[in-house]
Scaffold this motif. Structure first.
Motif, PDB file in Angstrom:
ATOM      1  N   GLY A 194      58.785  49.976  32.314  1.00  0.00           N
ATOM      2  CA  GLY A 194      58.245  51.271  32.701  1.00  0.00           C
ATOM      3  C   GLY A 194      57.033  51.660  31.869  1.00  0.00           C
ATOM      4  O   GLY A 194      56.800  51.158  30.776  1.00  0.00           O
ATOM      5  N   GLU A 195      56.250  52.576  32.431  1.00  0.00           N
ATOM      6  CA  GLU A 195      54.994  52.951  31.792  1.00  0.00           C
ATOM      7  C   GLU A 195      55.184  53.943  30.643  1.00  0.00           C
ATOM      8  O   GLU A 195      54.236  54.316  29.976  1.00  0.00           O
ATOM      9  CB  GLU A 195      54.001  53.475  32.847  1.00  0.00           C
ATOM     10  N   SER A 196      56.456  54.399  30.444  1.00  0.00           N
ATOM     11  CA  SER A 196      56.689  55.260  29.283  1.00  0.00           C
ATOM     12  C   SER A 196      57.208  54.438  28.100  1.00  0.00           C
ATOM     13  O   SER A 196      57.476  54.974  27.038  1.00  0.00           O
ATOM     14  CB  SER A 196      57.700  56.359  29.621  1.00  0.00           C
ATOM     15  N   SER A 197      57.353  53.137  28.288  1.00  0.00           N
ATOM     16  CA  SER A 197      57.921  52.306  27.221  1.00  0.00           C
ATOM     17  C   SER A 197      56.940  52.151  26.064  1.00  0.00           C
ATOM     18  O   SER A 197      55.731  52.312  26.229  1.00  0.00           O
ATOM     19  CB  SER A 197      58.297  50.938  27.777  1.00  0.00           C
ATOM     20  N   TYR A 251      54.219  49.396  26.630  1.00  0.00           N
ATOM     21  CA  TYR A 251      53.199  49.774  27.613  1.00  0.00           C
ATOM     22  C   TYR A 251      52.226  50.777  26.990  1.00  0.00           C
ATOM     23  O   TYR A 251      51.007  50.646  27.111  1.00  0.00           O
ATOM     24  CB  TYR A 251      53.849  50.342  28.879  1.00  0.00           C
ATOM     25  N   ARG A 252      52.793  51.758  26.285  1.00  0.00           N
ATOM     26  CA  ARG A 252      51.920  52.785  25.689  1.00  0.00           C
ATOM     27  C   ARG A 252      51.030  52.227  24.611  1.00  0.00           C
ATOM     28  O   ARG A 252      49.830  52.488  24.567  1.00  0.00           O
ATOM     29  CB  ARG A 252      52.782  53.896  25.098  1.00  0.00           C
ATOM     30  N   VAL A 277      49.114  48.632  26.511  1.00  0.00           N
ATOM     31  CA  VAL A 277      48.420  48.713  27.808  1.00  0.00           C
ATOM     32  C   VAL A 277      47.682  50.050  27.949  1.00  0.00           C
ATOM     33  O   VAL A 277      46.465  50.079  28.133  1.00  0.00           O
ATOM     34  CB  VAL A 277      49.396  48.469  28.981  1.00  0.00           C
ATOM     35  N   SER A 278      48.415  51.157  27.800  1.00  0.00           N
ATOM     36  CA  SER A 278      47.748  52.466  27.930  1.00  0.00           C
ATOM     37  C   SER A 278      46.644  52.636  26.893  1.00  0.00           C
ATOM     38  O   SER A 278      45.674  53.349  27.113  1.00  0.00           O
ATOM     39  CB  SER A 278      48.754  53.604  27.775  1.00  0.00           C
ATOM     40  N   GLY A 289      44.578  50.453  26.078  1.00  0.00           N
ATOM     41  CA  GLY A 289      43.383  49.716  26.472  1.00  0.00           C
ATOM     42  C   GLY A 289      43.236  48.338  25.842  1.00  0.00           C
ATOM     43  O   GLY A 289      42.232  47.661  26.043  1.00  0.00           O
TER      44      GLY A 289
END
Lengths: 418, 450
Positions: A271-274, A277-278, A281-282, A284
């Motif tokens: 998930g994008e809240s993991s 990911y944060r 990925v988030s 950049g």
């Protein structure tokens, strides 16, 4: 709840059945407890090559006719080979279950391979090796990581095997392999879909019950040396953007430690809240970053992958990857991270058992390795009992204090030698 | 011992009906399809916007705009930040995917039944109130650009992309729905906002709900969320040319390749074409199943490849037919000869009745597997609506297939297999490929696929 039934055929073959009558089709899954780790070091790739040969015909099925007969009766087939086992499935309309069992069992009743098929399938496998490994970006990951994680045991070579071994197999090698491993006691037969339990037992007895059982003991020992120190290698590949991979050798599938590590992996990266990911990925740095756990019979591999964005360097990612893992080893997971992962596991479970093919896969796996089909119903619950102390302890044991293998993939010319 | 010398007699295959569904039209005209399936306590909703990368063509060459817009849907609404949305989705254990293809954009979410009402409210908000924050857009773009750069390392991508670009040159289907590094770089927040404003309107959207749910509650919630009508979307028409571009050989340089990645084909038909079922059937027999002629020849008889398949890709306004495979580079020429030979055989020699029956049975027997999961059922329903196909298509599908004759197949092959029009694209070692493929026509070497 998945309902299932079990039965032992007269030759000892284990039969697992689950009726799911949503569609008028039947899945017949035969899973053999043999994979690449059981091979001889100078005959690697034979398990996978043999998987191909199972579709080339048998005593009563003319060469090249296995899939012809199956397709023309509304059926379909496929198979896969892992380090630990080899699994085949075929689907047929439920009225043709007997035909499916006849086709499937005929290749077990007598050695099914001839020389011509062997030579063609060697070529096909060599092309598969090029397509999936040599010619694919990051296609050497399995080879490069497993040989370092498992310096001694049969996990050290790739499932597909070495080119020179594949080229050299003789029909006698294949026959010996068949006689040793393709025997009822080494097999679980799983039938799911639109079945009648009594009829399935009767037909299974008819077609599989008279297959000879072998006597050769199968050596399943696993002897591996500890990983003495962490290693880091740079691998050149035909890629444009670099990537960093961390590998840890951890507990085998099915243990509490294994499920805790799966929970940790799900929490860190789904998930994008993991966290991953944060942070990667988030922020950049990476186009794709995640951890996953490959469960195997004698050990598992916990992997952390990070594919870099254009303009970012391996150093940009390395520190963050370490920080994430160190933090989980020292502080474990947050309450809401545990809840999130448990919820996601539960959702995925229902989508897995919706498909009779995936259901057969799961039941066969649990029976073959744990002698317990009910694990399919108990698995989700296992995640719910872990608290943060045990999570912290397990992460510390395997991630913090364990030696790891780091591979940095960088753009460069990949040798064409292997 | 069991007598195995005789193949067991086969029973009849049961008739399968497409699952029952209900259609409801919201006050604003938006269509909602319900498929009730309470075998498992899970529900999926799938939004389809009837605009995909086809519309990028009308946005100053912003290839990738539909994709970026769809992928930005979960990154901030008027009332919620990206972080808040991500937290909520993950906390509920929901699985979400969003993206765009040539003809449509989509957002799909699956979760446990008990969380569905909340989740449906959230995705409805994403479909109607997304604000596409600047910062999140710039991150999404750099992620997408890097993935696109990495795709260029894959031979199969290069061959396929070159093939489609050449075949559809100058038309709205020329560009990759995901765009290219340079085109994605140029996409601005204004582009995305305008794309959403023009295309994410109630009358341009369809919704499918499958699983275990309370229909009344969903209708109430949807009426509430989707009450506004969008601006009238002007229909962007484009006249597709009637014939294939110039045939030829195109070699995409990939000098360290270990194989040749091949994509060979020519123009096909659009999804709504009356011959759709015929071409679909012809394809199954020719290259759509394991025992199809192409896979049998290239893999099982000649050992040139791990696999080969063919497809008629039918888009909304045009289509293509192609063969794709990765072959031993030293046998590339031979592989292409065999492919052309098989195309001609299909045109010149009527199929045996037995082969025809076999393909019919294959399609009939495997069809139920495509209806086993509720996601597949929803996907099929929404596609019918998207392409404007007959609503009863899947109820007639099996009987239409079984009505086809030997002559139908020969006629279809003669009409839709045109070896003289073949565009042959190959990614791999240019020196080897030039020698192998030169005999098939004028050869052009391509340095970079865009």
């Amino acid at each position: 709840m998945v309902e299932f039934r079990e039965h032992i055929l007269s030759n000892g073959l284990r039969l697992v059945m689950s009726r799911q009558a949503a569609i008028p089709n039947v899945i017949i899954n035969t899973s053999f407890h043999v994979g690449s780790r059981n091979e001889e070091p100078d005959k690697t790739g034979i398990s996978h090559l043999f998987e191909h040969l199972m579709f080339t015909g048998s005593k009563n099925v003319p060469q090249g006719m296995f899939d012809e007969i199956l397709n023309s009766n509304g059926g379909e087939s496929n198979a896969f080979t892992t380090q630990d086992y080899t699994s085949y499935y075929l689907s047929v309309p439920s009225s043709r279950i007997e035909l499916g069992m006849w086709l499937d069992s005929d290749r077990l009743a007598e050695f099914p391979v001839n020389k011509e098929s062997l030579e063609i399938q060697k070529k096909v496998v060599l092309e598969e090796k090029k397509q999936v490994h040599d010619n694919a970006p990051f296609g050497s990951l399995e080879l490069e990581s497993f040989k370092r994680l498992f310096p001694k045991s049969g996990y050290r070579w790739p499932i597909i095997g070495e080119e020179k071994h594949i080229k050299n197999f003789k029909l006698s090698d294949i026959k010996e392999f068949f006689e040793r491993f393709y025997i009822p006691s080494n097999l679980v037969l799983t039938v799911t879909g639109d079945i009648d339990y009594d009829e399935a037992i009767k037909l299974a007895e008819k077609y599989y019950g008279d297959i000879r059982n072998g006597h050769a003991a199968i050596d399943r020992t696993y002897d591996e040396v500890p990983i003495e120190k962490s290693t880091e290698e740079t691998i050149k590949d035909n890629i444009t953007l670099p990537a960093r991979f961390l590998f840890y050798r951890v507990s085998e599938a099915g243990t509490d430690d294994y499920y805790i590590l799966r929970l940790i992996s799900a929490a860190l990266s789904s998930g994008e809240s993991s966290r991953i990911y944060r942070a990667l990925v988030s922020s950049g740095i990476s186009s794709e970053a995640y951890t996953y756990l490959s469960g195997m019979e004698k050990a598992s591999v916990f992997t952390f992958n990070c594919f870099l964005n254009e303009g970012k360097t391996l150093d940009d990612a390395a520190g963050i990857m370490d920080d994430i893992l160190n933090d989980v080893s020292e502080n474990g997971l947050k309450e809401e991270e545990i809840v999130k992962s448990v919820n996601k596991v539960e959702t995925s479970y229902y989508f897995r058992i919706q498909s009779s093919m995936r259901l057969a896969d799961s039941l066969a796996y649990y029976k073959l390795f744990f002698n317990d089909c009910d694990m399919i119903n108990k698995e989700t619950g296992r995640y719910k009992i872990f608290d943060n102390d045990i999570i912290k302890r397990t992460a510390g044991k395997y991630i913090k204090n364990n030696r790891r293998v780091t591979l940095n993939y960088v753009p460069g010319r990949k040798g064409r030698s292997h | 011992m069991t007598d195995r010398s005789k193949m067991p007699v086969s029973g009849f295959m049961k008739d399968v009906q497409f699952p029952e569904y209900r259609e409801h039209v919201l006050a604003n005209g938006m269509k909602v399809f319900f498929v009730k399936d309470d075998k498992f306590p899970v529900t999926t909703c799938r939004f389809l916007v009837k605009s995909g990368s086809y519309f990028d063509f009308f946005s100053n060459g912003r290839a990738g705009l539909a994709t970026v817009t769809a992928e930005m849907l979960n990154r901030g609404t008027r009332g919620k930040t990206y972080n808040k949305i991500a937290e909520t989705i993950d906390y509920n254990g929901a699985l979400m995917s969003n993206g765009a293809g040539y003809d449509a954009s989509f957002l799909s979410l699956s979760c446990l039944k008990k969380n569905f009402t909340d989740m449906f409210g959230l995705v409805s908000e994403m479909m109607t109130e997304s604000v596409f924050p600047e910062e999140e857009l710039s991150q999404k773009k750099s992620q997408l650009i890097s993935s696109l750069i990495s795709l260029q390392d894959e031979g199969a991508y290069l061959a396929e992309r070159a093939f489609l670009s050449i075949l559809y040159r100058g038309t709205p289907y020329e560009m990759d729905p995901d765009g290219y590094p340079d085109s994605v770089k140029g996409i601005t927040r204004d582009d995305v906002t305008a794309f959403a404003r023009e295309n994410y309107t109630s009358e341009n959207m369809i919704l499918g709900i499958v699983g275990d749910f309370d229909e009344k509650e969903i209708i109430k919630s949807a009426e509430n969320k989707f009450s506004r009508n969008g601006d009238d979307k002007s229909v962007r028409r484009y006249e597709f040319p009637n014939k294939s571009p110039k045939p030829g050989v195109y070699i995409i340089k990939k000098k360290d390749a270990f194989q040749a990645s091949l994509q060979i084909g020519h123009a096909g038909i659009k999804r709504g074409h009356p011959d759709y079922i015929k071409t679909h059937f012809l394809n199954t027999l020719f290259g759509g199943m394991f025992t199809s002629r192409i896979n049998k020849n290239l893999r099982e008889v000649n050992g040139l490849t791990y696999g080969a398949r063919t497809s008629f890709n039918c888009k909304k306004y045009a289509g293509d037919f192609s063969i794709e495979t990765e072959v031993n580079e030293d046998k590339t020429g031979f592989a292409v000869e065999e492919i052309i030979k098989e195309m001609n055989l299909m045109r010149d020699v009527p199929v045996q009745e037995e082969e025809l029956t076999s393909a019919k049975n294959y399609i009939t027997g495997n069809f139920p597997l495509q209806l086993e999961t509720s996601n597949n059922v929803a996907g099929k329903l929404l596609s019918l609506e998207l392409y404007g196909a007959d609503r009863d298509f899947y109820n007639h599908y099996i009987s239409s297939v079984n009505a086809l004759t030997v002559d139908d197949i020969t006629e279809t092959a003669q009409k839709y297999f045109r070896p003289e029009e073949l565009i042959i694209t190959a990614a791999g070692n240019p020196g080897i490929l030039k020698k192998q493929l030169g005999k098939f026509g004028v050869t052009e070497i391509i340095d970079k696929v865009k």
